[in-house]
Design a protein around this motif. Structure first.
Motif, PDB file in Angstrom:
ATOM      1  N   LYS A   1       0.424  -1.421   0.076  1.00  0.00           N
ATOM      2  CA  LYS A   1       0.022  -0.398   0.129  1.00  0.00           C
ATOM      3  C   LYS A   1       0.772   1.145  -0.368  1.00  0.00           C
ATOM      4  O   LYS A   1       1.045   2.252  -0.576  1.00  0.00           O
ATOM      5  N   ARG A   2       1.836   1.373   1.020  1.00  0.00           N
ATOM      6  CA  ARG A   2       2.573   2.138   1.058  1.00  0.00           C
ATOM      7  C   ARG A   2       3.590   2.636  -0.071  1.00  0.00           C
ATOM      8  O   ARG A   2       3.419   3.490  -0.787  1.00  0.00           O
ATOM      9  N   LEU A   3       3.846   1.375  -0.373  1.00  0.00           N
ATOM     10  CA  LEU A   3       4.279   1.667  -2.207  1.00  0.00           C
ATOM     11  C   LEU A   3       3.874   2.214  -2.834  1.00  0.00           C
ATOM     12  O   LEU A   3       4.372   3.112  -3.877  1.00  0.00           O
ATOM     13  N   LEU A   4       2.309   2.155  -3.468  1.00  0.00           N
ATOM     14  CA  LEU A   4       1.344   3.177  -4.510  1.00  0.00           C
ATOM     15  C   LEU A   4       0.560   3.702  -3.941  1.00  0.00           C
ATOM     16  O   LEU A   4       1.654   4.914  -5.011  1.00  0.00           O
ATOM     17  N   LYS A   5       1.057   4.690  -3.054  1.00  0.00           N
ATOM     18  CA  LYS A   5       1.421   6.262  -2.492  1.00  0.00           C
ATOM     19  C   LYS A   5       2.474   5.967  -3.171  1.00  0.00           C
ATOM     20  O   LYS A   5       2.912   7.759  -3.756  1.00  0.00           O
ATOM     21  N   ALA A   6       3.829   5.689  -2.995  1.00  0.00           N
ATOM     22  CA  ALA A   6       4.379   6.346  -2.982  1.00  0.00           C
ATOM     23  C   ALA A   6       5.226   6.674  -5.136  1.00  0.00           C
ATOM     24  O   ALA A   6       5.175   7.217  -4.730  1.00  0.00           O
ATOM     25  N   CYS A   7       4.535   5.511  -5.870  1.00  0.00           N
ATOM     26  CA  CYS A   7       4.725   5.844  -6.710  1.00  0.00           C
ATOM     27  C   CYS A   7       2.654   6.559  -7.766  1.00  0.00           C
ATOM     28  O   CYS A   7       2.873   6.750  -9.010  1.00  0.00           O
ATOM     29  N   SER A   8       2.132   6.773  -6.874  1.00  0.00           N
ATOM     30  CA  SER A   8       0.846   7.650  -6.927  1.00  0.00           C
ATOM     31  C   SER A   8       0.067   6.705  -7.950  1.00  0.00           C
ATOM     32  O   SER A   8      -0.120   7.173  -8.991  1.00  0.00           O
ATOM     33  N   LEU A   9       0.172   5.578  -7.879  1.00  0.00           N
ATOM     34  CA  LEU A   9      -0.647   4.545  -8.665  1.00  0.00           C
ATOM     35  C   LEU A   9      -1.757   4.150  -8.050  1.00  0.00           C
ATOM     36  O   LEU A   9      -2.087   3.812  -6.234  1.00  0.00           O
ATOM     37  N   ARG A  10      -3.116   4.117  -8.585  1.00  0.00           N
ATOM     38  CA  ARG A  10      -4.652   4.397  -7.856  1.00  0.00           C
ATOM     39  C   ARG A  10      -4.421   2.217  -7.064  1.00  0.00           C
ATOM     40  O   ARG A  10      -3.140   2.338  -7.523  1.00  0.00           O
ATOM     41  N   TYR A  11      -5.230   2.510  -5.965  1.00  0.00           N
ATOM     42  CA  TYR A  11      -5.185   0.728  -5.158  1.00  0.00           C
ATOM     43  C   TYR A  11      -5.400  -0.264  -5.998  1.00  0.00           C
ATOM     44  O   TYR A  11      -6.785   0.561  -5.381  1.00  0.00           O
ATOM     45  N   ILE A  12      -5.099  -1.308  -6.169  1.00  0.00           N
ATOM     46  CA  ILE A  12      -5.573  -2.564  -6.391  1.00  0.00           C
ATOM     47  C   ILE A  12      -5.358  -3.686  -5.706  1.00  0.00           C
ATOM     48  O   ILE A  12      -4.290  -3.048  -4.856  1.00  0.00           O
ATOM     49  N   LYS A  13      -5.785  -4.340  -5.068  1.00  0.00           N
ATOM     50  CA  LYS A  13      -5.588  -5.286  -3.777  1.00  0.00           C
ATOM     51  C   LYS A  13      -4.030  -5.933  -4.264  1.00  0.00           C
ATOM     52  O   LYS A  13      -3.934  -6.350  -5.338  1.00  0.00           O
ATOM     53  N   PHE A  14      -3.438  -7.037  -3.795  1.00  0.00           N
ATOM     54  CA  PHE A  14      -1.705  -7.523  -3.842  1.00  0.00           C
ATOM     55  C   PHE A  14      -2.874  -8.471  -4.944  1.00  0.00           C
ATOM     56  O   PHE A  14      -1.484  -8.779  -5.636  1.00  0.00           O
ATOM     57  N   HIS A  15      -4.185  -9.273  -4.142  1.00  0.00           N
ATOM     58  CA  HIS A  15      -3.855 -10.158  -5.226  1.00  0.00           C
ATOM     59  C   HIS A  15      -4.444 -10.150  -6.482  1.00  0.00           C
ATOM     60  O   HIS A  15      -4.819 -10.743  -7.835  1.00  0.00           O
ATOM     61  N   GLY A  16      -4.526  -8.652  -6.960  1.00  0.00           N
ATOM     62  CA  GLY A  16      -4.512  -7.687  -8.363  1.00  0.00           C
ATOM     63  C   GLY A  16      -3.507  -7.841  -9.315  1.00  0.00           C
ATOM     64  O   GLY A  16      -3.510  -8.124 -10.430  1.00  0.00           O
ATOM     65  N   LEU A  17      -2.616  -7.748  -8.050  1.00  0.00           N
ATOM     66  CA  LEU A  17      -1.413  -8.416  -9.298  1.00  0.00           C
ATOM     67  C   LEU A  17      -1.094  -9.663  -9.891  1.00  0.00           C
ATOM     68  O   LEU A  17      -0.745  -9.140 -11.563  1.00  0.00           O
ATOM     69  N   ARG A  18      -1.896 -10.343  -9.527  1.00  0.00           N
ATOM     70  CA  ARG A  18      -1.921 -11.725  -9.507  1.00  0.00           C
ATOM     71  C   ARG A  18      -2.853 -11.814 -11.161  1.00  0.00           C
ATOM     72  O   ARG A  18      -2.752 -12.762 -12.123  1.00  0.00           O
TER      73      ARG A  18
END
Length: 290
Positions: free
Chosen positions: A222-239
């Motif tokens: 979650k902190r990583l997504l904020k740092a690169c200004s990306l919208r949040y999707i669940k970690f499982h969304g990477l899969r």
């Protein structure tokens, strides 16, 4: 519901394995999990702990929907009338590029593990369970042979103490135990780390003998997504992003199923129907240029 019925329904041998089984079968937003939790308690009269309802796997839910009539239980799930394509949230290619570039500019053990999740389709518990010895640095591939999750510690319940513990176990199914090609960039970065620290048994995400547990990984994500200004999707969304990207790039479904650790190609096609629909549209547009 009798104990034997619970064991049969979740395909487990011991009630102590129930937390992971529940977490693997149910997913959704908070309201959805609340509703499913209440329904399980009402139907079963069993002391389910809400802590078990962590982020889980949508494809397992899809599989469960097909199997429900076989078991003596009915789950009233609020999203039953929705299609899986509406439930999946994935990153576009442009968003993937932003995430990848940021990680490569700010590499760390946990960041590179998140990149590994995006480029291998591993579940969060599987990523947390990867050690240096699981990586073949010559062939650039990673062996998925264990998963990490938190479960209720029953040993202290008789004393009135509710507690949990980290469990390291083999993946749920044989198909989940697999070897996945690994990005050369990720492999080389971890090889440098191994050469520097020299502990093959250490976990790559933590670079330590103690593994990073999934909930800690989620918070870092979650902190990583904020740092690169990306919208949040669940970690499982990477899969889901990984699988959808493969399908849209014309990877055959059998290969996708093997990489994802799915038990069947039908399961892959059902879960990622949104990707196959897009592929169909592109095929027709290419064939009939009107």
């Amino acid at each position: 519901m009798k104990t034997n019925d619970i064991l049969a329904f979740f395909n487990i041998a011991d009630l102590r394995d129930l937390p992971d089984a529940v977490a693997s079968l149910l997913d959704g937003d908070r309201d959805t999990r609340d509703s499913a939790y209440r329904e399980l308690v009402r139907l079963n009269g069993y002391d389910f702990s809400y802590d078990w309802f962590q982020e889980a796997y949508e494809e397992e839910l899809a599989q469960l929907r097909y199997e429900l009539p076989v078991y003596p239980i009915k789950l009233i799930y609020p999203t039953c009338n929705k299609t899986m394509k509406e439930e999946l949230d994935v990153y576009t290619q442009a968003e993937q590029r932003i995430l990848i570039d940021y990680i490569l500019e700010h590499p760390s053990h946990v960041n590179m593990s998140i990149l590994m999740a995006l480029t291998t389709g591993m579940r969060i518990g599987e990523v947390c369970g990867i050690t240096y010895e699981d990586i073949d640095f010559l062939k650039h591939c990673v062996s998925v042979n264990k998963t990490i999750y938190r479960m209720v510690d029953y040993s202290r319940h008789d004393k009135g103490v509710r507690s949990s513990r980290i469990v390291i176990n083999t993946p749920k199914t044989r198909s989940s135990q697999r070897v996945i090609p690994l990005s050369p960039v990720v492999a080389k970065w971890y090889k440098k780390s191994l050469d520097l620290y020299g502990h093959k048994s250490w976990y790559v995400a933590s670079n330590a003998p103690k593994a990073t547990e999934p909930r800690v990984m989620r918070e870092h994500y979650k902190r990583l997504l904020k740092a690169c200004s990306l919208r949040y999707i669940k970690f499982h969304g990477l899969r889901h992003t990984f699988a959808s990207t493969l399908i849209l790039n014309k990877t055959d479904p059998k290969t996708v199923a093997a990489l994802m650790g799915h038990s069947s190609v039908d399961m892959t096609l059902n879960v990622y129907s949104h990707s196959t629909d897009e592929f169909k549209r592109k095929a027709i547009k290419s064939a009939f240029k009107i």
